[in-house]
Design a protein around this motif. Structure first.
Motif, PDB file in Angstrom:
ATOM      1  N   GLY A 443       0.836   2.046  17.510  1.00 11.06           N
ATOM      2  CA  GLY A 443       1.602   2.043  16.203  1.00 11.06           C
ATOM      3  C   GLY A 443       0.647   2.978  14.670  1.00 11.06           C
ATOM      4  O   GLY A 443       1.345   2.454  13.670  1.00 11.06           O
ATOM      5  N   ARG A 444       0.306   2.829  14.909  1.00 12.04           N
ATOM      6  CA  ARG A 444      -1.067   4.096  13.921  1.00 12.04           C
ATOM      7  C   ARG A 444      -1.290   5.510  14.591  1.00 12.04           C
ATOM      8  O   ARG A 444      -1.922   5.686  15.278  1.00 12.04           O
ATOM      9  N   ASN A 445      -1.045   6.254  13.293  1.00 15.13           N
ATOM     10  CA  ASN A 445      -1.518   7.911  13.709  1.00 15.13           C
ATOM     11  C   ASN A 445      -1.758   8.063  12.069  1.00 15.13           C
ATOM     12  O   ASN A 445      -1.974   6.930  11.449  1.00 15.13           O
ATOM     13  N   GLY A 446      -2.418   9.452  11.282  1.00  9.43           N
ATOM     14  CA  GLY A 446      -2.893   9.774  10.288  1.00  9.43           C
ATOM     15  C   GLY A 446      -1.650   9.006   8.618  1.00  9.43           C
ATOM     16  O   GLY A 446      -2.373   8.375   8.171  1.00  9.43           O
ATOM     17  N   ALA A 447      -0.954   8.987   9.028  1.00  9.95           N
ATOM     18  CA  ALA A 447      -0.036   8.326   8.376  1.00  9.95           C
ATOM     19  C   ALA A 447       0.429   7.549   7.351  1.00  9.95           C
ATOM     20  O   ALA A 447      -0.285   6.679   6.449  1.00  9.95           O
ATOM     21  N   THR A 448       0.902   6.711   8.400  1.00  8.69           N
ATOM     22  CA  THR A 448       0.399   4.964   8.886  1.00  8.69           C
ATOM     23  C   THR A 448      -1.373   4.532   8.679  1.00  8.69           C
ATOM     24  O   THR A 448      -1.137   3.644   7.623  1.00  8.69           O
ATOM     25  N   TRP A 449      -2.668   5.028   8.712  1.00  8.21           N
ATOM     26  CA  TRP A 449      -3.908   4.456   7.939  1.00  8.21           C
ATOM     27  C   TRP A 449      -3.678   4.999   6.304  1.00  8.21           C
ATOM     28  O   TRP A 449      -4.068   4.475   5.830  1.00  8.21           O
ATOM     29  N   GLN A 450      -3.107   6.163   6.323  1.00  6.39           N
ATOM     30  CA  GLN A 450      -2.814   6.424   4.822  1.00  6.39           C
ATOM     31  C   GLN A 450      -2.296   5.770   4.371  1.00  6.39           C
ATOM     32  O   GLN A 450      -2.633   4.934   2.986  1.00  6.39           O
ATOM     33  N   ALA A 451      -1.352   5.382   5.012  1.00  2.00           N
ATOM     34  CA  ALA A 451       0.007   4.026   3.936  1.00  2.00           C
ATOM     35  C   ALA A 451      -1.006   2.612   4.153  1.00  2.00           C
ATOM     36  O   ALA A 451      -0.780   1.981   2.382  1.00  2.00           O
ATOM     37  N   GLU A 452      -1.291   2.254   4.906  1.00  3.30           N
ATOM     38  CA  GLU A 452      -1.720   1.125   5.179  1.00  3.30           C
ATOM     39  C   GLU A 452      -2.978   0.471   4.833  1.00  3.30           C
ATOM     40  O   GLU A 452      -3.258   0.503   3.711  1.00  3.30           O
ATOM     41  N   THR A 453      -3.970   1.992   4.165  1.00  4.70           N
ATOM     42  CA  THR A 453      -4.912   1.906   3.760  1.00  4.70           C
ATOM     43  C   THR A 453      -4.914   2.487   2.250  1.00  4.70           C
ATOM     44  O   THR A 453      -5.541   1.290   0.969  1.00  4.70           O
ATOM     45  N   LEU A 454      -3.830   3.172   1.874  1.00  6.75           N
ATOM     46  CA  LEU A 454      -3.253   2.684  -0.167  1.00  6.75           C
ATOM     47  C   LEU A 454      -3.158   1.337  -0.227  1.00  6.75           C
ATOM     48  O   LEU A 454      -3.272   0.916  -1.358  1.00  6.75           O
ATOM     49  N   HIS A 455      -1.602   0.516   0.288  1.00 10.32           N
ATOM     50  CA  HIS A 455      -0.856  -0.181   0.248  1.00 10.32           C
ATOM     51  C   HIS A 455      -2.411  -1.645  -0.055  1.00 10.32           C
ATOM     52  O   HIS A 455      -2.540  -2.212  -1.033  1.00 10.32           O
ATOM     53  N   ALA A 456      -3.751  -1.709   0.680  1.00 14.61           N
ATOM     54  CA  ALA A 456      -4.694  -2.819   0.582  1.00 14.61           C
ATOM     55  C   ALA A 456      -5.202  -2.333  -0.185  1.00 14.61           C
ATOM     56  O   ALA A 456      -5.773  -3.551  -1.124  1.00 14.61           O
ATOM     57  N   LEU A 457      -5.704  -0.797  -0.865  1.00 17.01           N
ATOM     58  CA  LEU A 457      -6.511  -0.980  -2.198  1.00 17.01           C
ATOM     59  C   LEU A 457      -5.722  -1.500  -3.421  1.00 17.01           C
ATOM     60  O   LEU A 457      -6.394  -1.825  -4.234  1.00 17.01           O
ATOM     61  N   GLU A 458      -4.405  -1.196  -3.691  1.00 19.30           N
ATOM     62  CA  GLU A 458      -3.794  -1.500  -4.571  1.00 19.30           C
ATOM     63  C   GLU A 458      -3.366  -2.944  -4.349  1.00 19.30           C
ATOM     64  O   GLU A 458      -3.723  -3.615  -5.690  1.00 19.30           O
ATOM     65  N   ASP A 459      -3.482  -3.376  -3.425  1.00 19.34           N
ATOM     66  CA  ASP A 459      -2.796  -4.834  -3.424  1.00 19.34           C
ATOM     67  C   ASP A 459      -3.845  -6.017  -3.094  1.00 19.34           C
ATOM     68  O   ASP A 459      -4.236  -6.864  -4.338  1.00 19.34           O
ATOM     69  N   GLU A 460      -5.611  -5.863  -2.868  1.00 23.66           N
ATOM     70  CA  GLU A 460      -6.141  -6.485  -3.019  1.00 23.66           C
ATOM     71  C   GLU A 460      -7.477  -6.374  -3.729  1.00 23.66           C
ATOM     72  O   GLU A 460      -7.860  -6.482  -4.494  1.00 23.66           O
ATOM     73  N   ARG A 461      -7.339  -4.533  -3.545  1.00 27.24           N
ATOM     74  CA  ARG A 461      -8.171  -4.150  -5.135  1.00 27.24           C
ATOM     75  C   ARG A 461      -8.139  -4.189  -6.265  1.00 27.24           C
ATOM     76  O   ARG A 461      -8.491  -3.387  -6.661  1.00 27.24           O
ATOM     77  N   HIS A 462      -7.025  -3.982  -6.050  1.00 28.10           N
ATOM     78  CA  HIS A 462      -5.895  -3.895  -7.786  1.00 28.10           C
ATOM     79  C   HIS A 462      -5.933  -2.630  -8.080  1.00 28.10           C
ATOM     80  O   HIS A 462      -5.859  -2.139  -9.374  1.00 28.10           O
ATOM     81  N   LEU A 463      -6.165  -1.403  -7.453  1.00 28.19           N
ATOM     82  CA  LEU A 463      -6.696   0.246  -8.245  1.00 28.19           C
ATOM     83  C   LEU A 463      -5.247   0.094  -8.634  1.00 28.19           C
ATOM     84  O   LEU A 463      -4.603   0.167  -7.663  1.00 28.19           O
ATOM     85  N   ALA A 464      -5.122   1.215  -9.432  1.00 24.44           N
ATOM     86  CA  ALA A 464      -3.717   1.923 -10.201  1.00 24.44           C
ATOM     87  C   ALA A 464      -3.553   3.154  -8.768  1.00 24.44           C
ATOM     88  O   ALA A 464      -5.015   3.620  -8.110  1.00 24.44           O
ATOM     89  N   ARG A 465      -2.278   3.080  -8.419  1.00 27.12           N
ATOM     90  CA  ARG A 465      -1.988   4.963  -7.646  1.00 27.12           C
ATOM     91  C   ARG A 465      -2.889   5.547  -7.656  1.00 27.12           C
ATOM     92  O   ARG A 465      -3.768   6.323  -6.569  1.00 27.12           O
ATOM     93  N   PRO A 466      -3.301   5.743  -8.650  1.00 25.37           N
ATOM     94  CA  PRO A 466      -3.939   7.409  -8.724  1.00 25.37           C
ATOM     95  C   PRO A 466      -5.563   7.467  -8.102  1.00 25.37           C
ATOM     96  O   PRO A 466      -5.682   8.343  -7.547  1.00 25.37           O
ATOM     97  N   ASP A 467      -6.717   6.372  -8.890  1.00 26.37           N
ATOM     98  CA  ASP A 467      -7.411   5.959  -8.097  1.00 26.37           C
ATOM     99  C   ASP A 467      -7.523   5.323  -6.824  1.00 26.37           C
ATOM    100  O   ASP A 467      -7.856   6.107  -5.471  1.00 26.37           O
ATOM    101  N   ALA A 468      -6.027   4.332  -6.004  1.00 28.02           N
ATOM    102  CA  ALA A 468      -6.029   3.695  -4.816  1.00 28.02           C
ATOM    103  C   ALA A 468      -5.933   5.395  -4.013  1.00 28.02           C
ATOM    104  O   ALA A 468      -6.433   5.303  -2.644  1.00 28.02           O
ATOM    105  N   LEU A 469      -5.257   6.876  -4.277  1.00 28.19           N
ATOM    106  CA  LEU A 469      -5.010   7.454  -3.356  1.00 28.19           C
ATOM    107  C   LEU A 469      -6.190   8.404  -3.497  1.00 28.19           C
ATOM    108  O   LEU A 469      -6.343   9.324  -2.261  1.00 28.19           O
TER     109      LEU A 469
END
Length: 492
Positions: A443-469
C-alpha cells in the motif's frame, strides 16, 4: 509545448489563415490515413521525464539555463519554469532487454547531469510536485526565458480575460488565484510514447484511457502544494485548472477544457485530431509557407506543422502524436498521466506495466471499452488521483473494488501477457512487475511515503509544516538516487 516559436502578435487575419491551414492539414492527414503511408513495422517506445531543480536547502532553484549549459547534453531541454528541465530518452524496441536498456540510459544520463548541475548549485529531483514549492516561486519572473512560454501565457489569459482560480479540496483545502500560467510549472510528469499503426491506434488509445486511473493510483507522487496536503496526485487537478482558458460563464455553457480526459471512445486516430480542430480555438495561430496538399501530391511527406502545433496546445492525458522521422511519418500514443519519480526503477516499472497492459487489452477479442462507459473511465481517473493507492474503482465484470485488488487479481496477469507479446525478456518482465506488485501489497507509493513521513515529522518531532516538508524532500532525494523501489523505502 516543446515547439520553438518566436515572439508574435496575432491579427484577425492570422487567425483566419490559421483556421484555413489547420483544416487543410486535417484533410491531408485523412488522405494519408486512407493511403496507409505510415511507419509501423518496427514499433518503438519512448520516454520523457520532467525534473525539478533544487538548491542545497531543497528549495526550488531558478537555474535551468545555467544547469542546461553545464549539462551540455541535447537530451536535456528547458521546460516551463526556471526550476524545471526535461530529459528525452531516445526511442527503442521493448523486445529483449529494451526496458533494462531504458533504465540504464536514464540512470547514466541523470547521474552525469546531476554531477554537472552541482557546479552551478542545482540538484535534480524526480517528483510530481516539490514539497517546498510556494506561491512566491510561481510568478511571471519564474517562467523560462524561451519566448514560447511568455506567448502561451499571454494567449491563455487573453482567452480567459481574468485571473486563474485554483481550488483543490483534499485532506486540506487550497483556494488561490494566479495571474500567470506559472502554477503549471509545479507539475512535473513522466510521459510514455508508444508507436502504433493507424489501424491499431484507436484500440491502444481506448485501452490507455481505460487504465489511466489505475496508473495514477499506483504511481501517485504529488500529495502537497503550497504547504497543503491535497490529493494523492495533486498534479492532476492543478494542471487541469492552471491551463484553463475558460472563464466561469464559458465553463457553465459546457465548453470543453484544454486539459481534457475526452468524452468518448474513438474508432480512429482521426477522431482526436478532428475534435481538436472542431472544439478548440488556436492558442498559437502560426502558419508556415508549405502547402501540405502539394507536398503530398508530389510524393513527399508533409509535416502538417499547424495541426501538430495546435495538437500540442490541447492537453489530453493520452495525446495522439503525428511525427515525421527520417522522412517517414508515424503515429504515437503519448501517455501523460503519471508524475515523475520516485526512482528510475519505479518509472521503468510503471512503463512496463503500462506497455504490457495496453498491449493485452488492445489485442483482446472482446474490447474492454465495449463493456465500460467512457464516464466510468473518467470517474476512475479522478477517484484515483484523489485517493491514490487506496482508491476504489469500477471494472467490468467485477464492479467496484479496491484498485490494488484489481491489479493483483486481474491486471498484473494481463500486463505479463502483454510484455510477452512485446517479447520482453521474462526475467526483466518479472523484475519490473514485482515492483508494481510490491506497491499493491504494501500500500505504499511515492505519495503515501511522502504523506506518512510528513505526519511522523510533525507528530513525533513536532516540526512546523514548512520545516517538515523540507525534511521530507531532504530524505527523499538520497533515496531517489539509491534507486530502491519506493515501496521498500524506510519511514524513520
Amino acid at each position: 509545448m516543446g515547439t520553438e516559436v518566436g515572439r508574435h502578435e496575432f491579427s484577425r487575419e492570422d487567425r483566419a489563415r490559421h483556421r484555413r491551414k489547420v483544416r487543410q492539414c486535417l484533410d491531408v492527414f485523412a488522405e494519408m490515413l486512407r493511403e496507409s503511408r505510415f511507419e509501423f513495422e518496427r514499433p518503438t517506445a519512448g520516454l520523457e521525464i520532467e525534473l525539478n531543480l533544487v538548491d542545497d536547502r531543497a528549495e526550488p532553484a531558478m537555474r535551468n539555463a545555467e544547469a542546461l549549459a553545464a549539462i551540455a547534453d541535447p537530451d536535456f531541454q528547458t521546460e516551463l519554469g526556471q526550476f524545471n528541465v526535461e530529459i528525452n530518452v531516445a526511442p527503442r524496441r521493448l523486445a529483449g532487454d529494451g526496458t533494462a536498456a531504458f533504465e540504464r540510459r536514464v540512470r547514466d544520463s541523470l547521474n552525469a547531469a546531476e554531477e554537472r548541475a552541482r557546479t552551478v548549485g542545482a540538484h535534480m529531483v524526480m517528483i510530481g510536485i516539490l514539497p517546498t514549492l510556494d506561491r512566491e516561486h510561481l510568478t511571471i519572473e519564474s517562467l523560462s526565458a524561451n519566448p514560447r512560454y511568455a506567448l502561451l501565457n499571454e494567449q491563455i489569459f487573453a482567452a480567459r480575460g481574468e485571473d486563474l482560480d485554483i481550488r483543490i479540496d483534499g485532506v486540506d483545502r487550497l483556494a488561490v488565484t494566479a495571474d500567470t500560467v506559472a502554477p503549471e510549472a509545479a507539475c512535473t510528469s513522466t510521459q510514455f510514447h508508444l508507436q502504433v499503426s493507424p489501424g491499431q491506434f484507436a484500440a491502444y488509445w481506448n485501452a490507455a484511457q481505460c487504465v489511466a486511473g489505475v496508473q495514477v493510483a499506483l504511481g501517485a507522487n504529488s500529495p502537497f502544494l503550497f504547504g497543503k496536503e491535497l490529493w494523492r496526485e495533486t498534479r492532476i487537478p492543478l494542471f487541469e485548472q492552471a491551463t484553463d482558458t475558460r472563464p466561469e460563464e464559458i465553463r457553465a455553457q459546457g465548453v470543453r477544457p484544454r486539459v481534457w480526459f475526452g468524452e468518448r471512445w474513438i474508432t480512429s486516430v482521426f477522431d482526436l485530431f478532428e475534435e481538436n480542430v472542431r472544439y478548440f480555438p488556436a492558442l498559437l495561430p502560426i502558419c508556415d509557407d508549405d502547402d501540405p496538399a502539394q507536398v503530398l501530391a508530389r510524393g513527399d511527406i508533409p509535416r502538417l506543422t499547424e495541426l501538430r502545433l495546435h495538437n500540442g496546445t490541447v492537453y489530453r492525458w493520452n495525446r495522439p502524436v503525428y511525427d515525421v522521422v527520417r522522412g517517414r511519418p508515424h503515429l504515437r500514443v503519448e501517455n501523460r498521466v503519471l508524475p515523475a519519480g520516485p526512482t528510475v526503477a519505479d518509472t521503468v516499472a510503471n512503463g512496463a506495466f503500462y506497455f504490457g497492459l495496453v498491449r493485452a487489452l488492445a489485442d483482446s477479442d472482446r474490447p474492454l471499452w465495449s463493456q465500460m462507459s467512457f464516464s466510468a473511465a473518467e470517474e476512475n481517473f479522478h477517484a484515483c488521483a484523489r485517493h491514490g493507492i487506496t482508491a476504489t474503482v469500477f471494472w467490468p465484470g467485477l464492479g467496484y473494488l479496491p484498485v490494488t485488488e484489481l491489479v493483483l487479481r486481474r491486471l498484473l496477469p494481463l500486463a505479463r501477457e502483454g510484455l510477452d507479446a512485446w517479447e520482453v525478456d521474462p526475467a526483466e518482465r518479472d523484475r519490473l512487475l514485482a515492483i508494481v506488485e510490491g506497491r499493491c501489497l504494501t500500500g505504499r507509493n511515492g505519495a503515501t511515503w511522502q504523506a506518512e513521513t510528513l505526519h511522523a515529522l510533525e507528530d513525533e518531532r513536532h516540526l512546523a509544516r514548512p520545516d517538515a516538508l523540507r525534511a521530507v524532500l531532504q530524505r527523499y532525494i538520497p533515496l531517489m538516487h539509491e534507486n530502491t523501489p519506493v515501496h521498500e523505502w524506510p519511514l524513520d
